[in-house]
Design an enzyme around this catalytic site. Sequence first.
Site, short mmCIF file in Angstrom:
data_model
loop_
_atom_site.label_atom_id
_atom_site.label_comp_id
_atom_site.label_asym_id
_atom_site.label_seq_id
_atom_site.Cartn_x
_atom_site.Cartn_y
_atom_site.Cartn_z
N PHE A 139 0.74 -1.12 0.06
CA PHE A 139 0.05 -0.04 -0.02
C PHE A 139 0.80 1.24 -0.05
CE2 PHE A 139 -2.67 3.28 1.89
CZ PHE A 139 -4.03 3.19 1.14
N ASP A 224 9.35 2.55 1.43
CA ASP A 224 8.21 3.56 1.79
C ASP A 224 8.17 3.20 3.64
OD1 ASP A 224 5.72 4.33 2.91
OD2 ASP A 224 4.52 3.48 1.05
N LYS A 253 2.56 9.84 8.31
CA LYS A 253 2.12 9.23 9.33
C LYS A 253 2.48 9.93 10.68
CE LYS A 253 -0.05 5.29 7.82
NZ LYS A 253 -1.39 5.24 7.78
#
Length: 390
Positions: A139, A224, A253
Amino acid sequence: MSVPSETTAQQADRYLMQTGRRLPVTFVRGSGCMVYDEVGREYLDLVAGIAVNLLGHAHPEVAAAVARQAATLIHTSNLYFTEPQVELARRLVDLSFPSRAFFCNSGAEANEAAIKIARKWGRMHRDGAWEIISAEGSFHGRTLATVTAGGQPRYSEPFGPLPDGFVHVRFNDLDALKAATSERTVAVMLEPVMGEIGIIPASPGYLEGVRKWCDDQNLLLILDEVQTGLARTGRWFGFQHHGILPDVMTLAKGLGGGVPIGACLANPRADVFEPGDHGSTFGGNPLACAAALAVLRVVERDGLIGHAAEMGDLLHGSLAALGAKEVRGLGLMQAFEFEAPKAKAFQQSCLESGLIVNAVDEHSVRLVPPLIITAKEIERALNIMGKVAQ
Ligand SMILES: Cc1ncc(COP(=O)(O)O)c(C=O)c1O
């Protein structure tokens, strides 16, 4: 103006696009690892805004840094220099690897920057190669490019035609990656621990093998670290478990402790952006950077990296008792899988019992609590989960 006879949930149906399903609760405030709904009910939060609130809710130093910066200078655009942005870049580079940073507002944007870097680098250094190999089940965000880079067709297929140049291979399968590499390949893009699909860590040796393959084949390695970065796994960054360095790393995040900010770091080999190549109006504005600097300061000062590792081990070791088929994770990024399709019902029952967990599908439950969680809070969570799982 609100319609008094309607609940927040009813108004949300009326006024918000229905892009995802929400659980039946409305939160109004938080403190530490606890959040409170509109009738004052408290919940122990093991989701932390999906691995975002590293220091829990309403951390006094983040709140003070944001308030101070808001009263000083919120935004200027990137037409000018601002001190918090430069200071944050310096801190991130010092903590990770020799590189320079680009700031944006989310994980998807950080990955967009990484994809553009790879494509430009391919033009400059690999005969116009543009294909990026990523992992099935990964993702990377919801923009058209990042949703295509991600290896979950259910998120991308409805939005075709999709951008060209993304190839997916099985995670933790170096041979598959090698077989998929061609003269078109420019980069490999991976999460050190796949988060959204239910916490799948890279197997020992895999990322080392990928790094070596990228070196041998003259490819960029993009990691990532949007979910794994910033101490979540018990190290500052996930790659630090593997004794390798990426060429490009993306963050978001947890970086701002809840204030939106993303970053893309590139080493000198990959640092190909020139003035005019990329940009973001809000990216790295003084407000977001002041929040991130406060988060980094507290994580370091309070020893939250070691604490995350320790609490992660405690959580991991205790989850098997819930009757789970499998427990997976690294640091405070844990998941467990039920044999039966009952994760969503488990999530709902936990919520009703004052505990927030995240069912990523019908079988797996993800736990990504604030890094400040204590052994006592973990015990409380395990008690609730134990009762609910019976
Ligand atoms: C590994 C990873 N990359 C990228 C993203 C996208 O981040 P954002 O939602 O901030 O765009 C996420 C979000 O879950 C993620 O887990």
